[in-house]
Design a protein around this motif. Sequence first.
Motif, PDB file in Angstrom:
ATOM      1  N   PRO A   1      -9.680  -4.704   2.096  1.00  0.00           N
ATOM      2  CA  PRO A   1     -10.836  -3.916   1.646  1.00  0.00           C
ATOM      3  C   PRO A   1     -11.997  -4.830   1.258  1.00  0.00           C
ATOM      4  O   PRO A   1     -11.789  -5.905   0.689  1.00  0.00           O
ATOM      5  CB  PRO A   1     -10.310  -3.178   0.411  1.00  0.00           C
ATOM      6  CG  PRO A   1      -8.831  -3.245   0.494  1.00  0.00           C
ATOM      7  CD  PRO A   1      -8.487  -4.449   1.290  1.00  0.00           C
TER       8      PRO A   1
ATOM      9  N   ALA B   1      -3.539  -4.486   0.339  1.00  0.00           N
ATOM     10  CA  ALA B   1      -4.149  -3.708  -0.748  1.00  0.00           C
ATOM     11  C   ALA B   1      -4.522  -2.312  -0.237  1.00  0.00           C
ATOM     12  O   ALA B   1      -5.077  -2.180   0.861  1.00  0.00           O
ATOM     13  CB  ALA B   1      -5.397  -4.429  -1.250  1.00  0.00           C
TER      14      ALA B   1
ATOM     15  N   TRP C   1     -13.582  -2.507  -3.382  1.00  0.00           N
ATOM     16  CA  TRP C   1     -12.272  -2.157  -3.960  1.00  0.00           C
ATOM     17  C   TRP C   1     -12.503  -1.731  -5.401  1.00  0.00           C
ATOM     18  O   TRP C   1     -12.858  -2.569  -6.247  1.00  0.00           O
ATOM     19  CB  TRP C   1     -11.351  -3.374  -3.867  1.00  0.00           C
ATOM     20  CG  TRP C   1      -9.909  -3.045  -3.826  1.00  0.00           C
ATOM     21  CD1 TRP C   1      -9.299  -2.100  -3.062  1.00  0.00           C
ATOM     22  CD2 TRP C   1      -8.872  -3.701  -4.572  1.00  0.00           C
ATOM     23  NE1 TRP C   1      -7.948  -2.119  -3.275  1.00  0.00           N
ATOM     24  CE2 TRP C   1      -7.661  -3.090  -4.194  1.00  0.00           C
ATOM     25  CE3 TRP C   1      -8.841  -4.736  -5.486  1.00  0.00           C
ATOM     26  CZ2 TRP C   1      -6.443  -3.474  -4.727  1.00  0.00           C
ATOM     27  CZ3 TRP C   1      -7.627  -5.127  -6.014  1.00  0.00           C
ATOM     28  CH2 TRP C   1      -6.438  -4.505  -5.634  1.00  0.00           C
TER      29      TRP C   1
ATOM     30  N   PHE D   1      -6.683   0.871   0.242  1.00  0.00           N
ATOM     31  CA  PHE D   1      -8.142   1.003   0.241  1.00  0.00           C
ATOM     32  C   PHE D   1      -8.618   1.939  -0.878  1.00  0.00           C
ATOM     33  O   PHE D   1      -9.773   1.902  -1.271  1.00  0.00           O
ATOM     34  CB  PHE D   1      -8.646   1.468   1.620  1.00  0.00           C
ATOM     35  CG  PHE D   1      -8.740   0.317   2.594  1.00  0.00           C
ATOM     36  CD1 PHE D   1      -9.979  -0.195   2.960  1.00  0.00           C
ATOM     37  CD2 PHE D   1      -7.598  -0.291   3.122  1.00  0.00           C
ATOM     38  CE1 PHE D   1     -10.083  -1.271   3.834  1.00  0.00           C
ATOM     39  CE2 PHE D   1      -7.691  -1.366   3.998  1.00  0.00           C
ATOM     40  CZ  PHE D   1      -8.933  -1.867   4.347  1.00  0.00           C
ATOM     41  N   ASN D   2      -7.724   2.772  -1.376  1.00  0.00           N
ATOM     42  CA  ASN D   2      -8.109   3.705  -2.431  1.00  0.00           C
ATOM     43  C   ASN D   2      -7.136   3.607  -3.619  1.00  0.00           C
ATOM     44  O   ASN D   2      -6.345   4.527  -3.863  1.00  0.00           O
ATOM     45  CB  ASN D   2      -8.122   5.124  -1.850  1.00  0.00           C
ATOM     46  CG  ASN D   2      -8.992   6.033  -2.671  1.00  0.00           C
ATOM     47  OD1 ASN D   2      -9.402   5.680  -3.787  1.00  0.00           O
ATOM     48  ND2 ASN D   2      -9.275   7.212  -2.150  1.00  0.00           N
TER      49      ASN D   2
ATOM     50  N   ILE E   1     -14.478  -9.756  -4.783  1.00  0.00           N
ATOM     51  CA  ILE E   1     -14.414  -8.318  -5.099  1.00  0.00           C
ATOM     52  C   ILE E   1     -14.801  -8.098  -6.567  1.00  0.00           C
ATOM     53  O   ILE E   1     -15.668  -7.291  -6.875  1.00  0.00           O
ATOM     54  CB  ILE E   1     -12.968  -7.774  -4.858  1.00  0.00           C
ATOM     55  CG1 ILE E   1     -12.599  -7.781  -3.380  1.00  0.00           C
ATOM     56  CG2 ILE E   1     -12.764  -6.399  -5.494  1.00  0.00           C
ATOM     57  CD1 ILE E   1     -13.157  -6.654  -2.553  1.00  0.00           C
TER      58      ILE E   1
ATOM     59  N   SER F   1       0.822  -1.215   0.000  1.00  0.00           N
ATOM     60  CA  SER F   1       0.000   0.000   0.000  1.00  0.00           C
ATOM     61  C   SER F   1       0.856   1.264   0.000  1.00  0.00           C
ATOM     62  O   SER F   1       0.367   2.345   0.378  1.00  0.00           O
ATOM     63  CB  SER F   1      -0.932  -0.028   1.201  1.00  0.00           C
ATOM     64  OG  SER F   1      -0.177  -0.284   2.362  1.00  0.00           O
TER      65      SER F   1
END
Length: 365
Positions: free
Chosen positions: A251, A205, A254, A207-208, A235, A181
Amino acid sequence: MQCVQWTQRPGGEVARGSRDDNSPQEPWHLRNMISKSRWKLLAMLALFLAVMVWYSISREDRYIELFYFPVPGKKEPCLQGEAEKMVSKLFGNYSREQPFFLQLKDYFWVKTPSLYELPYGTKGSEDLLLRVLAITSYSIPESIQSLKCRRCVVVGNGHRLRNSSLGETINKYDVVIRLNSAPVAGYEQDVGSKTTMRLFYPESAHFNPKVEDNPDTLLVLVAFKAMDFHWIESILSDKKRVRKGFWKQPPLIWDVNPKQIRILNPFYMEIAADKLLSLPIHQPHKIKQKPTTGLLAITLALHLCDLVHIAGFGYPDAHQKKQSIHYYEYITLKSMMWSGHNVSQEALAIKRMLEIGAVKNLTYF
Ligand SMILES: CC(=O)N[C@H]1[C@H]([C@H](O)[C@H](O)CO)O[C@](OP(=O)(O)OC[C@H]2O[C@@H](n3ccc(N)nc3=O)[C@H](O)[C@@H]2O)(C(=O)O)C[C@@H]1O
Ligand SMILES: CO[C@@H]1[C@H](O)[C@@H](O)[C@H](O[C@H]2[C@H](O)[C@@H](NC(C)=O)[C@H](OCc3ccccc3)O[C@@H]2CO)O[C@@H]1CO
Protein backbone atom coordinates in the motif's frame (compact mmCIF):
# COMPACT_ATOMS: atom_id res chain seq x y z
CA MET A 1 -29.95 -80.51 11.14
CA GLN A 2 -26.20 -80.81 11.74
CA CYS A 3 -24.63 -83.63 13.65
CA VAL A 4 -21.07 -84.18 14.72
CA GLN A 5 -19.55 -87.36 13.55
CA TRP A 6 -16.37 -89.13 14.56
CA THR A 7 -14.75 -91.23 11.86
CA GLN A 8 -11.98 -93.76 12.00
CA ARG A 9 -8.99 -93.03 9.72
CA PRO A 10 -6.62 -95.74 8.54
CA GLY A 11 -4.15 -96.26 11.37
CA GLY A 12 -6.83 -95.87 14.05
CA GLU A 13 -6.76 -92.01 14.18
CA VAL A 14 -10.06 -90.47 15.03
CA ALA A 15 -11.10 -87.32 13.13
CA ARG A 16 -13.90 -84.92 13.98
CA GLY A 17 -16.24 -83.88 11.21
CA SER A 18 -19.79 -82.86 10.56
CA ARG A 19 -22.23 -83.55 7.82
CA ASP A 20 -25.72 -83.01 6.80
CA ASP A 21 -28.07 -85.80 7.75
CA ASN A 22 -29.08 -86.29 4.15
CA SER A 23 -25.71 -85.75 2.44
CA PRO A 24 -23.78 -88.78 1.30
CA GLN A 25 -20.77 -89.51 3.48
CA GLU A 26 -17.54 -87.74 2.16
CA PRO A 27 -14.28 -89.70 2.02
CA TRP A 28 -11.88 -88.70 4.88
CA HIS A 29 -9.17 -87.32 2.50
CA LEU A 30 -11.72 -84.98 0.93
CA ARG A 31 -12.72 -83.69 4.37
CA ASN A 32 -9.04 -83.37 5.23
CA MET A 33 -8.48 -81.23 2.11
CA ILE A 34 -11.46 -79.02 2.96
CA SER A 35 -10.22 -78.51 6.50
CA LYS A 36 -6.69 -77.76 5.20
CA SER A 37 -8.00 -75.15 2.74
CA ARG A 38 -10.05 -73.64 5.58
CA TRP A 39 -6.83 -73.18 7.56
CA LYS A 40 -5.17 -71.68 4.50
CA LEU A 41 -8.08 -69.27 4.11
CA LEU A 42 -7.86 -68.32 7.78
CA ALA A 43 -4.09 -67.81 7.53
CA MET A 44 -4.57 -65.60 4.48
CA LEU A 45 -7.24 -63.61 6.30
CA ALA A 46 -4.91 -63.16 9.31
CA LEU A 47 -2.09 -62.06 7.00
CA PHE A 48 -4.43 -59.61 5.28
CA LEU A 49 -5.51 -58.21 8.66
CA ALA A 50 -1.88 -57.89 9.81
CA VAL A 51 -1.01 -55.98 6.61
CA MET A 52 -4.04 -53.71 7.16
CA VAL A 53 -2.99 -52.99 10.77
CA TRP A 54 0.60 -52.31 9.72
CA TYR A 55 -0.60 -50.01 6.92
CA SER A 56 -2.88 -47.98 9.15
CA ILE A 57 -0.14 -47.65 11.79
CA SER A 58 2.32 -46.44 9.16
CA ARG A 59 -0.29 -43.97 7.79
CA GLU A 60 -1.00 -42.71 11.30
CA ASP A 61 2.20 -40.69 11.11
CA ARG A 62 0.88 -38.79 8.09
CA TYR A 63 -2.60 -38.31 9.40
CA ILE A 64 -1.76 -37.68 13.02
CA GLU A 65 -4.88 -35.82 14.03
CA LEU A 66 -3.99 -34.16 17.23
CA PHE A 67 -7.25 -32.32 17.74
CA TYR A 68 -8.09 -30.27 20.72
CA PHE A 69 -11.68 -29.46 21.58
CA PRO A 70 -12.01 -26.54 23.96
CA VAL A 71 -15.21 -26.43 26.01
CA PRO A 72 -17.39 -23.77 24.35
CA GLY A 73 -18.02 -20.73 26.54
CA LYS A 74 -15.38 -21.80 29.08
CA LYS A 75 -11.97 -20.18 29.45
CA GLU A 76 -9.07 -22.55 29.02
CA PRO A 77 -7.30 -23.62 32.23
CA CYS A 78 -3.98 -21.74 32.14
CA LEU A 79 -0.81 -22.79 33.94
CA GLN A 80 1.67 -19.99 34.45
CA GLY A 81 5.07 -20.73 32.86
CA GLU A 82 3.80 -23.81 30.99
CA ALA A 83 4.91 -22.66 27.52
CA GLU A 84 8.28 -21.50 28.85
CA LYS A 85 9.08 -25.07 29.97
CA MET A 86 8.49 -26.26 26.42
CA VAL A 87 10.60 -23.48 24.96
CA SER A 88 13.83 -24.97 26.29
CA LYS A 89 12.86 -28.38 24.91
CA LEU A 90 12.29 -26.91 21.46
CA PHE A 91 14.83 -24.13 21.25
CA GLY A 92 17.54 -25.25 23.68
CA ASN A 93 19.25 -22.94 26.09
CA TYR A 94 19.98 -19.34 25.19
CA SER A 95 19.64 -15.93 26.74
CA ARG A 96 15.99 -15.03 27.34
CA GLU A 97 16.79 -11.34 27.66
CA GLN A 98 15.49 -10.59 24.20
CA PRO A 99 12.70 -8.00 23.91
CA PHE A 100 9.77 -8.85 21.64
CA PHE A 101 9.89 -5.54 19.82
CA LEU A 102 12.86 -3.39 18.87
CA GLN A 103 13.45 -0.28 20.98
CA LEU A 104 14.98 3.07 20.15
CA LYS A 105 17.26 2.99 23.18
CA ASP A 106 19.11 -0.05 21.81
CA TYR A 107 19.98 1.79 18.60
CA PHE A 108 20.30 5.39 19.75
CA TRP A 109 22.38 5.48 22.94
CA VAL A 110 24.19 2.24 22.44
CA LYS A 111 24.61 0.70 19.01
CA THR A 112 23.49 -2.85 19.73
CA PRO A 113 25.69 -4.95 17.44
CA SER A 114 23.89 -7.50 15.37
CA LEU A 115 25.58 -10.57 13.93
CA TYR A 116 23.21 -10.97 11.03
CA GLU A 117 21.53 -8.97 8.31
CA LEU A 118 17.75 -8.94 7.83
CA PRO A 119 15.65 -10.97 8.30
CA TYR A 120 17.76 -12.58 11.07
CA GLY A 121 19.35 -9.42 12.45
CA THR A 122 19.63 -5.68 11.86
CA LYS A 123 23.24 -5.50 10.65
CA GLY A 124 23.58 -2.81 7.99
CA SER A 125 20.03 -1.44 8.44
CA GLU A 126 20.63 0.46 11.69
CA ASP A 127 20.24 3.98 10.29
CA LEU A 128 16.91 3.29 8.60
CA LEU A 129 15.74 1.41 11.67
CA LEU A 130 16.66 4.28 13.95
CA ARG A 131 14.34 6.59 12.01
CA VAL A 132 11.51 4.05 12.25
CA LEU A 133 11.97 3.46 15.97
CA ALA A 134 11.88 7.21 16.58
CA ILE A 135 8.26 7.35 15.35
CA THR A 136 6.92 4.01 16.63
CA SER A 137 6.53 2.33 20.01
CA TYR A 138 7.76 -0.93 21.55
CA SER A 139 5.55 -1.45 24.59
CA ILE A 140 3.32 -4.42 25.28
CA PRO A 141 -0.17 -3.14 26.16
CA GLU A 142 -1.01 -3.10 29.87
CA SER A 143 -4.01 -5.35 29.20
CA ILE A 144 -1.61 -8.12 28.17
CA GLN A 145 1.23 -7.21 30.50
CA SER A 146 -1.00 -7.39 33.58
CA LEU A 147 -2.35 -10.89 32.87
CA LYS A 148 -1.20 -13.54 35.35
CA CYS A 149 -1.51 -16.20 32.70
CA ARG A 150 -1.62 -15.42 28.98
CA ARG A 151 -3.79 -17.63 26.81
CA CYS A 152 -2.85 -17.13 23.17
CA VAL A 153 -4.09 -18.46 19.86
CA VAL A 154 -2.18 -18.16 16.60
CA VAL A 155 -4.59 -18.14 13.66
CA GLY A 156 -2.97 -19.44 10.48
CA ASN A 157 -4.47 -18.60 7.10
CA GLY A 158 -5.14 -22.21 6.12
CA HIS A 159 -8.25 -23.53 4.40
CA ARG A 160 -8.97 -25.77 7.39
CA LEU A 161 -10.62 -22.80 9.09
CA ARG A 162 -13.34 -22.64 6.48
CA ASN A 163 -16.68 -23.73 7.99
CA SER A 164 -14.89 -24.48 11.25
CA SER A 165 -17.27 -22.37 13.39
CA LEU A 166 -14.28 -21.54 15.59
CA GLY A 167 -14.95 -17.79 15.68
CA GLU A 168 -16.47 -17.67 19.17
CA THR A 169 -13.76 -19.93 20.58
CA ILE A 170 -10.97 -17.83 19.03
CA ASN A 171 -12.43 -14.59 20.44
CA LYS A 172 -12.16 -16.00 24.00
CA TYR A 173 -8.34 -16.13 24.07
CA ASP A 174 -6.52 -13.24 25.78
CA VAL A 175 -4.24 -12.78 22.79
CA VAL A 176 -5.30 -13.52 19.21
CA ILE A 177 -2.41 -13.42 16.72
CA ARG A 178 -3.25 -13.10 13.03
CA LEU A 179 -1.08 -13.06 9.94
CA ASN A 180 -0.60 -10.95 6.86
CA SER A 181 -3.73 -9.77 5.11
CA ALA A 182 -6.00 -12.53 6.44
CA PRO A 183 -9.48 -10.99 6.66
CA VAL A 184 -11.96 -11.22 9.52
CA ALA A 185 -14.81 -9.16 7.98
CA GLY A 186 -17.32 -11.64 6.59
CA TYR A 187 -15.49 -14.62 8.18
CA GLU A 188 -16.27 -13.90 11.86
CA GLN A 189 -18.17 -17.18 12.31
CA ASP A 190 -15.05 -19.21 11.43
CA VAL A 191 -12.13 -17.01 12.53
CA GLY A 192 -13.56 -14.57 15.07
CA SER A 193 -13.13 -10.81 15.08
CA LYS A 194 -10.63 -10.10 17.84
CA THR A 195 -7.07 -9.32 16.73
CA THR A 196 -4.54 -8.51 19.42
CA MET A 197 -1.57 -8.68 17.11
CA ARG A 198 -1.08 -8.98 13.38
CA LEU A 199 2.30 -9.93 11.91
CA PHE A 200 2.89 -8.55 8.43
CA TYR A 201 5.48 -7.24 5.95
CA PRO A 202 4.87 -4.49 3.34
CA GLU A 203 3.81 -6.93 0.60
CA SER A 204 1.32 -8.61 2.93
CA ALA A 205 -0.16 -5.48 4.53
CA HIS A 206 -3.93 -5.27 4.15
CA PHE A 207 -4.91 -2.24 2.07
CA ASN A 208 -7.73 -1.46 4.49
CA PRO A 209 -6.42 -2.20 7.99
CA LYS A 210 -9.23 -0.27 9.72
CA VAL A 211 -11.78 -2.79 8.43
CA GLU A 212 -9.83 -5.90 9.38
CA ASP A 213 -8.26 -4.86 12.68
CA ASN A 214 -9.38 -3.39 16.01
CA PRO A 215 -8.33 0.15 17.02
CA ASP A 216 -5.89 -1.33 19.55
CA THR A 217 -4.48 -4.14 17.38
CA LEU A 218 -0.68 -4.19 17.40
CA LEU A 219 0.56 -4.16 13.81
CA VAL A 220 3.86 -5.99 14.02
CA LEU A 221 6.21 -5.40 11.10
CA VAL A 222 8.41 -8.36 10.21
CA ALA A 223 11.26 -6.86 8.20
CA PHE A 224 12.93 -8.95 5.51
CA LYS A 225 14.94 -6.21 3.80
CA ALA A 226 16.03 -2.61 4.46
CA MET A 227 13.31 -1.37 2.08
CA ASP A 228 10.70 -2.67 4.52
CA PHE A 229 11.90 -0.09 7.09
CA HIS A 230 11.94 2.54 4.37
CA TRP A 231 8.32 1.73 3.44
CA ILE A 232 6.98 2.04 6.99
CA GLU A 233 8.89 5.29 7.56
CA SER A 234 7.57 6.84 4.36
CA ILE A 235 4.00 5.82 5.27
CA LEU A 236 4.12 7.06 8.85
CA SER A 237 6.02 10.29 8.15
CA ASP A 238 4.22 10.84 4.87
CA LYS A 239 7.45 11.02 2.89
CA LYS A 240 7.89 10.27 -0.79
CA ARG A 241 6.97 6.65 -1.44
CA VAL A 242 9.39 4.35 -3.25
CA ARG A 243 7.77 1.79 -5.50
CA LYS A 244 10.85 -0.25 -6.43
CA GLY A 245 12.41 -3.00 -4.36
CA PHE A 246 9.28 -4.95 -3.46
CA TRP A 247 8.24 -8.27 -4.89
CA LYS A 248 4.60 -7.11 -4.81
CA GLN A 249 3.25 -3.57 -4.63
CA PRO A 250 2.59 -2.67 -0.96
CA PRO A 251 0.00 0.00 0.00
CA LEU A 252 1.14 3.56 -0.73
CA ILE A 253 -1.53 5.09 1.50
CA TRP A 254 -2.05 3.19 4.71
CA ASP A 255 -4.48 4.49 7.30
CA VAL A 256 -3.02 3.40 10.65
CA ASN A 257 -2.11 5.01 13.94
CA PRO A 258 1.72 4.96 14.42
CA LYS A 259 1.04 3.99 18.06
CA GLN A 260 -0.21 0.62 16.79
CA ILE A 261 3.04 -0.22 14.96
CA ARG A 262 5.72 -2.45 16.45
CA ILE A 263 8.94 -3.78 14.87
CA LEU A 264 9.49 -7.46 15.58
CA ASN A 265 12.86 -8.35 17.05
CA PRO A 266 14.59 -10.42 14.28
CA PHE A 267 15.89 -12.71 17.03
CA TYR A 268 12.59 -14.65 16.80
CA MET A 269 13.08 -15.17 13.07
CA GLU A 270 16.60 -16.38 13.73
CA ILE A 271 15.61 -19.00 16.29
CA ALA A 272 12.63 -20.17 14.20
CA ALA A 273 14.99 -20.70 11.25
CA ASP A 274 17.89 -22.15 13.20
CA LYS A 275 16.30 -24.13 16.02
CA LEU A 276 13.04 -25.26 14.43
CA LEU A 277 14.04 -25.71 10.79
CA SER A 278 17.85 -26.00 10.98
CA LEU A 279 18.15 -23.49 8.14
CA PRO A 280 21.53 -21.91 7.48
CA ILE A 281 21.48 -18.23 8.41
CA HIS A 282 23.82 -17.29 5.55
CA GLN A 283 22.48 -18.50 2.21
CA PRO A 284 24.16 -17.78 -1.10
CA HIS A 285 21.19 -18.99 -3.20
CA LYS A 286 18.85 -16.75 -5.18
CA ILE A 287 15.79 -18.14 -3.43
CA LYS A 288 16.57 -17.91 0.26
CA GLN A 289 14.88 -20.40 2.56
CA LYS A 290 13.02 -18.80 5.46
CA PRO A 291 10.33 -19.71 7.98
CA THR A 292 6.73 -18.86 7.16
CA THR A 293 5.14 -16.00 9.07
CA GLY A 294 2.96 -18.59 10.80
CA LEU A 295 5.90 -20.53 12.21
CA LEU A 296 7.46 -17.24 13.28
CA ALA A 297 4.23 -16.29 15.07
CA ILE A 298 4.15 -19.62 16.93
CA THR A 299 7.77 -19.02 17.98
CA LEU A 300 6.86 -15.57 19.27
CA ALA A 301 3.75 -16.88 21.06
CA LEU A 302 5.75 -19.59 22.84
CA HIS A 303 7.91 -16.84 24.34
CA LEU A 304 5.13 -14.34 25.07
CA CYS A 305 2.37 -16.62 26.34
CA ASP A 306 1.74 -19.29 28.98
CA LEU A 307 -0.61 -21.31 26.81
CA VAL A 308 -0.39 -21.50 23.02
CA HIS A 309 -3.12 -22.90 20.78
CA ILE A 310 -3.06 -22.84 16.99
CA ALA A 311 -5.75 -23.02 14.30
CA GLY A 312 -5.69 -22.95 10.50
CA PHE A 313 -2.25 -24.49 10.06
CA GLY A 314 -1.40 -27.21 7.54
CA TYR A 315 -0.96 -27.23 3.78
CA PRO A 316 -2.54 -29.71 1.36
CA ASP A 317 -0.44 -32.68 0.20
CA ALA A 318 1.71 -31.97 -2.88
CA HIS A 319 -0.61 -34.07 -5.10
CA GLN A 320 -3.69 -32.03 -4.10
CA LYS A 321 -2.90 -29.52 -6.79
CA LYS A 322 -6.37 -27.98 -6.92
CA GLN A 323 -6.93 -27.69 -3.17
CA SER A 324 -7.17 -24.09 -1.97
CA ILE A 325 -4.63 -23.14 0.68
CA HIS A 326 -6.46 -20.15 2.21
CA TYR A 327 -9.79 -19.88 4.01
CA TYR A 328 -10.62 -16.60 2.27
CA GLU A 329 -9.47 -16.93 -1.37
CA TYR A 330 -8.84 -19.57 -3.95
CA ILE A 331 -5.12 -19.99 -4.48
CA THR A 332 -3.17 -23.24 -4.58
CA LEU A 333 0.25 -24.52 -3.52
CA LYS A 334 1.57 -23.45 -6.93
CA SER A 335 1.44 -19.81 -5.78
CA MET A 336 4.16 -20.64 -3.24
CA MET A 337 6.63 -21.87 -5.83
CA TRP A 338 9.17 -19.05 -5.29
CA SER A 339 8.39 -18.42 -1.62
CA GLY A 340 11.43 -20.10 -0.12
CA HIS A 341 9.35 -22.05 2.40
CA ASN A 342 9.75 -25.72 3.10
CA VAL A 343 6.23 -26.63 4.12
CA SER A 344 6.99 -30.31 4.78
CA GLN A 345 9.84 -29.40 7.11
CA GLU A 346 7.56 -26.93 8.88
CA ALA A 347 4.86 -29.58 9.23
CA LEU A 348 7.39 -31.80 11.03
CA ALA A 349 8.32 -28.94 13.35
CA ILE A 350 4.65 -28.28 14.18
CA LYS A 351 4.00 -32.00 14.68
CA ARG A 352 6.86 -32.11 17.15
CA MET A 353 5.36 -29.17 19.06
CA LEU A 354 2.00 -30.93 19.13
CA GLU A 355 3.51 -34.20 20.25
CA ILE A 356 5.40 -32.71 23.18
CA GLY A 357 2.34 -30.64 24.12
CA ALA A 358 3.99 -27.26 23.53
CA VAL A 359 1.00 -26.19 21.46
CA LYS A 360 -2.52 -27.54 20.94
CA ASN A 361 -4.38 -27.52 17.66
CA LEU A 362 -8.00 -26.40 17.25
CA THR A 363 -8.17 -27.60 13.65
CA TYR A 364 -6.79 -30.90 12.29
CA PHE A 365 -3.23 -31.42 11.19
C1 LIG B 1 2.44 -16.03 -2.99
C2 LIG B 1 3.11 -15.87 -1.67
O1 LIG B 1 4.18 -15.36 -1.58
N1 LIG B 1 2.46 -16.36 -0.62
C3 LIG B 1 2.97 -16.24 0.76
C4 LIG B 1 1.97 -15.48 1.60
C5 LIG B 1 1.72 -14.08 1.02
O2 LIG B 1 2.90 -13.34 0.98
C6 LIG B 1 0.74 -13.33 1.91
O3 LIG B 1 -0.41 -14.10 2.13
C7 LIG B 1 0.34 -12.02 1.25
O4 LIG B 1 -0.66 -11.47 1.98
O5 LIG B 1 2.47 -15.34 2.94
C8 LIG B 1 2.83 -16.52 3.66
O6 LIG B 1 1.72 -17.10 4.34
P1 LIG B 1 0.15 -16.90 4.19
O7 LIG B 1 -0.26 -15.50 4.31
O8 LIG B 1 -0.28 -17.64 2.99
O9 LIG B 1 -0.37 -17.68 5.48
C9 LIG B 1 -0.02 -17.27 6.79
C10 LIG B 1 0.52 -18.46 7.55
O10 LIG B 1 -0.48 -19.43 7.76
C11 LIG B 1 0.10 -20.73 7.70
N2 LIG B 1 -0.64 -21.52 6.68
C12 LIG B 1 -1.25 -20.93 5.65
C13 LIG B 1 -1.96 -21.68 4.76
C14 LIG B 1 -2.03 -23.05 4.94
N3 LIG B 1 -2.74 -23.85 4.11
N4 LIG B 1 -1.41 -23.63 5.96
C15 LIG B 1 -0.70 -22.88 6.83
O11 LIG B 1 -0.12 -23.45 7.76
C16 LIG B 1 1.58 -20.56 7.38
O12 LIG B 1 2.31 -20.71 8.57
C17 LIG B 1 1.65 -19.15 6.87
O13 LIG B 1 2.83 -18.49 7.21
C18 LIG B 1 3.79 -16.12 4.81
O14 LIG B 1 3.96 -14.92 5.02
O15 LIG B 1 4.29 -17.02 5.48
C19 LIG B 1 3.52 -17.59 2.83
C20 LIG B 1 3.11 -17.64 1.35
O16 LIG B 1 4.11 -18.31 0.62
C1 LIG C 1 7.86 -14.89 4.84
O1 LIG C 1 8.17 -14.68 3.51
C2 LIG C 1 7.21 -13.89 2.80
C3 LIG C 1 6.40 -14.75 1.86
O2 LIG C 1 5.91 -15.84 2.56
C4 LIG C 1 7.25 -15.25 0.71
O3 LIG C 1 6.42 -15.91 -0.18
C5 LIG C 1 7.91 -14.09 0.03
O4 LIG C 1 8.81 -14.59 -0.92
C6 LIG C 1 9.14 -13.68 -1.97
C7 LIG C 1 10.62 -13.45 -1.87
O5 LIG C 1 10.93 -12.80 -0.67
C8 LIG C 1 11.06 -12.59 -3.05
N1 LIG C 1 12.51 -12.48 -3.03
C9 LIG C 1 13.13 -11.29 -3.06
C10 LIG C 1 14.62 -11.33 -3.06
O6 LIG C 1 12.52 -10.25 -3.07
C11 LIG C 1 10.64 -13.26 -4.37
O7 LIG C 1 10.97 -12.38 -5.41
C12 LIG C 1 10.89 -12.95 -6.70
C13 LIG C 1 12.00 -13.92 -6.94
C14 LIG C 1 11.67 -15.14 -7.49
C15 LIG C 1 12.67 -16.06 -7.72
C16 LIG C 1 13.98 -15.78 -7.42
C17 LIG C 1 14.33 -14.55 -6.86
C18 LIG C 1 13.32 -13.62 -6.61
O8 LIG C 1 9.23 -13.44 -4.34
C19 LIG C 1 8.79 -14.30 -3.29
C20 LIG C 1 7.27 -14.45 -3.44
O9 LIG C 1 7.00 -15.13 -4.62
O10 LIG C 1 8.66 -13.32 0.96
C21 LIG C 1 7.83 -12.77 1.99
C22 LIG C 1 8.65 -11.81 2.79
O11 LIG C 1 8.95 -10.70 2.00
